[in-house]
Design an enzyme around this catalytic site. Structure first.
Site: not given
Length: 123
Positions: A31-32, A88, A97, A101, A103
């Site tokens: 993750d950025i 989420n 986004v 995805h 996390h």
């Protein structure tokens, strides 16, 4: 299909990402904006916009994301201590986004509820 997302561009290698895992169905990358010492996103290569679009026909992909998360937890040495794996859904759920995805967060003790008491930021 709707407009491509940043994740589609990562899958297609159009933009760089720090990839930690890849197979024919999924991709995992750092993750950025990490919320834990270890924070990766595990995504299916086939785009499903939100959890609301998970069906009997594509639900195997969600199971695969969790299998990848468990594999990464073992490989990176935090399976026994514990970790958080969360998805989420939509704006109020914290999704930014629209490509599902997972996390995967580890390397610190996670609190509950999953936000800091002062900023209400999701962890």
């Amino acid at each position: 299909m709707s407009q491509s997302t940043i994740f589609d561009k990562i899958i297609n290698k159009e933009i760089p990402a720090d990839i930690v895992y890849e197979d024919d169905k999924a991709l995992a990358f750092k993750d950025i904006n990490p919320q834990a010492p270890f924070h990766v996103l595990v995504i299916p290569k086939a785009r499903i916009a939100t959890i609301n679009e998970v069906t009997e026909q594509n639900s195997h992909l969600v199971g695969h994301l969790y299998a990848v998360a468990a594999k990464l937890a073992k490989e990176h040495g935090f399976a026994e201590d514990g970790y958080r794996a969360v998805m989420n859904c939509n704006e109020h759920g914290g999704q930014t986004v629209y490509h599902i995805h997972l996390h995967l967060l580890a390397g610190k003790t996670m609190g509950w509820p999953p936000y800091t008491s002062t900023k209400k930021e999701l962890l």
